[in-house]
Design a protein around this motif. Structure first.
Motif, PDB file in Angstrom:
ATOM      1  N   LEU A   1      -3.950  -1.096  -3.936  1.00 38.95           N
ATOM      2  CA  LEU A   1      -2.434  -2.311  -3.436  1.00 38.95           C
ATOM      3  C   LEU A   1      -2.386  -1.884  -2.677  1.00 38.95           C
ATOM      4  CD1 LEU A   1      -0.072   0.824  -5.630  1.00 38.95           C
ATOM      5  CD2 LEU A   1      -0.603  -1.690  -6.717  1.00 38.95           C
ATOM      6  N   CYS A   2      -1.688  -3.112  -2.133  1.00 41.02           N
ATOM      7  CA  CYS A   2      -1.431  -2.977  -0.315  1.00 41.02           C
ATOM      8  C   CYS A   2       0.176  -1.885  -0.023  1.00 41.02           C
ATOM      9  CB  CYS A   2      -1.199  -4.262   0.082  1.00 41.02           C
ATOM     10  SG  CYS A   2      -1.158  -4.792   1.529  1.00 41.02           S
ATOM     11  N   SER A   3      -0.224  -0.933  -0.622  1.00 41.62           N
ATOM     12  CA  SER A   3       0.922   0.181  -0.250  1.00 41.62           C
ATOM     13  C   SER A   3       0.731   0.587   1.520  1.00 41.62           C
ATOM     14  CB  SER A   3       0.431   1.564  -0.845  1.00 41.62           C
ATOM     15  OG  SER A   3      -0.201   2.140  -0.189  1.00 41.62           O
ATOM     16  N   ARG A   4       2.101   1.427   1.582  1.00 43.06           N
ATOM     17  CA  ARG A   4       2.140   1.829   3.148  1.00 43.06           C
ATOM     18  C   ARG A   4       1.285   3.121   3.486  1.00 43.06           C
ATOM     19  NH1 ARG A   4       7.282   5.108   5.008  1.00 43.06           N
ATOM     20  NH2 ARG A   4       6.764   6.650   6.750  1.00 43.06           N
ATOM     21  N   GLU A   5       0.539   3.506   2.044  1.00 46.16           N
ATOM     22  CA  GLU A   5      -0.450   4.813   2.531  1.00 46.16           C
ATOM     23  C   GLU A   5      -1.614   4.636   2.371  1.00 46.16           C
ATOM     24  OE1 GLU A   5       2.056   4.089  -0.008  1.00 46.16           O
ATOM     25  OE2 GLU A   5       3.550   6.208   0.438  1.00 46.16           O
ATOM     26  N   ASN A   6      -1.855   2.986   1.409  1.00 43.05           N
ATOM     27  CA  ASN A   6      -2.875   2.256   2.037  1.00 43.05           C
ATOM     28  C   ASN A   6      -3.272   2.083   2.557  1.00 43.05           C
ATOM     29  OD1 ASN A   6      -3.844   3.593  -1.373  1.00 43.05           O
ATOM     30  ND2 ASN A   6      -3.395   1.624  -1.448  1.00 43.05           N
ATOM     31  N   LEU A   7      -2.626   1.800   3.226  1.00 45.06           N
ATOM     32  CA  LEU A   7      -2.713   0.715   4.740  1.00 45.06           C
ATOM     33  C   LEU A   7      -3.063   1.846   5.987  1.00 45.06           C
ATOM     34  CD1 LEU A   7       0.173  -2.289   4.747  1.00 45.06           C
ATOM     35  CD2 LEU A   7      -2.378  -2.540   5.334  1.00 45.06           C
ATOM     36  N   THR A   8      -2.032   3.068   5.473  1.00 41.11           N
ATOM     37  CA  THR A   8      -1.970   4.633   6.697  1.00 41.11           C
ATOM     38  C   THR A   8      -4.153   4.220   6.862  1.00 41.11           C
ATOM     39  OG1 THR A   8      -0.301   3.923   6.309  1.00 41.11           O
ATOM     40  CG2 THR A   8      -1.213   5.537   7.479  1.00 41.11           C
ATOM     41  N   ALA A   9      -3.914   4.522   5.722  1.00 43.84           N
ATOM     42  CA  ALA A   9      -5.313   5.290   4.970  1.00 43.84           C
ATOM     43  C   ALA A   9      -6.603   4.732   5.372  1.00 43.84           C
ATOM     44  CB  ALA A   9      -5.392   5.498   3.558  1.00 43.84           C
ATOM     45  N   ALA A  10      -6.323   3.155   4.926  1.00 41.94           N
ATOM     46  CA  ALA A  10      -7.774   2.460   5.946  1.00 41.94           C
ATOM     47  C   ALA A  10      -7.815   2.577   7.034  1.00 41.94           C
ATOM     48  CB  ALA A  10      -7.407   1.327   4.920  1.00 41.94           C
ATOM     49  N   ILE A  11      -6.492   2.137   7.897  1.00 41.41           N
ATOM     50  CA  ILE A  11      -6.382   2.548   9.610  1.00 41.41           C
ATOM     51  C   ILE A  11      -7.018   4.023  10.036  1.00 41.41           C
ATOM     52  CG2 ILE A  11      -5.137   1.861  11.362  1.00 41.41           C
ATOM     53  CD1 ILE A  11      -3.526   0.033   9.722  1.00 41.41           C
TER      54      ILE A  11
END
Length: 268
Positions: free
Chosen positions: A175-185
């Protein structure tokens, strides 16, 4: 489309009013005919009046000045000063890591009349650009017709990642989710390219993704202020954050004081 818009000319008259600014521009661009001229407008993040201006209509000085933002010989940008002075560790391109994130939500159309975002098109163009390749037009059918859960592997196999250490994606399998974005960064990303729908009626909203308890993939209206605070909390934020999102700077005629760009700049 007017190359000499009255608004742009008025903005130009104000910006180039100082004689030294007018002379410097003419010296470097009109007289020296240098190949490229870098024109950077520097604003404080809280300079709300400046953020409300339509800088894309700025023309060169004089009555015959044309719009600068569409002139290929002028690299025009607006630089937002941040009070967050975090150390930046320089590294070689071979160690840089990039993230392509595309929020493609089919459930938005009936509610907001948003056009679907073509994830395969956006991801393929971004991947080619990061790899330093010309973006083919039209895009090869092997990418535009591939199952989305196979797209990242296909791009990596066919194009590779050039001089980058890695290029990864969100929005296809994950998912392009807030949680996944933050985790990837947080895991270590130098360049983020995020494509999503957005709005900014009172506060900036990013239309990202989430799953329902039943497992359905649906829209998640993410508060842009909260998201910028996520970035602020990181000890090593991305070096470059590219956000392609409609209306996120504010609706026409509305104040841009809550635009997400100054918020992300202030976050570091």
């Amino acid at each position: 489309n007017d190359s000499r818009s009255p608004y742009g000319q008025a903005l130009s008259a104000a910006l180039f009013a100082a004689l030294f600014a007018n002379d410097a521009f003419k010296d470097f661009y009109l007289e020296r005919r240098t190949r490229f001229v870098q024109l950077r407008i520097i604003c404080n993040a809280n300079a709300q009046v400046l953020h409300n201006l339509r800088w894309e209509l700025l023309t060169g000085p004089g009555p015959d000045g044309e719009i600068l933002a569409t002139n290929e010989s002028i690299r025009f940008s607006r630089f937002i000063v941040s009070s967050q002075w975090k150390p930046i560790q320089l590294t070689t391109k071979s160690k840089l890591r990039a993230l392509i994130a595309v929020s493609n939500l089919h459930d938005l159309a009936p509610v907001n009349d948003f056009a679907p975002i073509k994830l395969d098109d956006e991801a393929t163009r971004a991947w080619n650009a990061l790899d330093g390749l010309a973006v083919p037009d039209p895009l090869p059918p092997e990418f535009t017709t591939a199952p989305l859960d196979q797209l990242e592997d296909l791009l990596r196999a066919r194009i590779g990642h050039g001089e980058f250490a890695s290029i990864s994606m969100l929005g296809h399998k994950d998912l392009c989710s807030r949680e996944n974005l933050t985790a990837a960064i947080l895991a270590g990303v130098d360049i983020v390219y995020l494509v999503c729908h957005g709005s900014n009626k009172t506060i900036p909203i990013l239309y990202l993704e989430k799953r329902t308890p039943a497992g359905a993939r649906v829209c998640d209206l993410v508060d842009g202020i909260a998201f910028s605070n996520d970035i602020r909390a990181l000890s090593a934020p991305p070096r470059l954050f590219i956000l392609a999102s409609c209306e996120i700077a504010g609706a026409a005629g509305k104040s841009a004081e809550t635009s997400i760009a100054p918020l992300l700049a202030e976050a570091g």
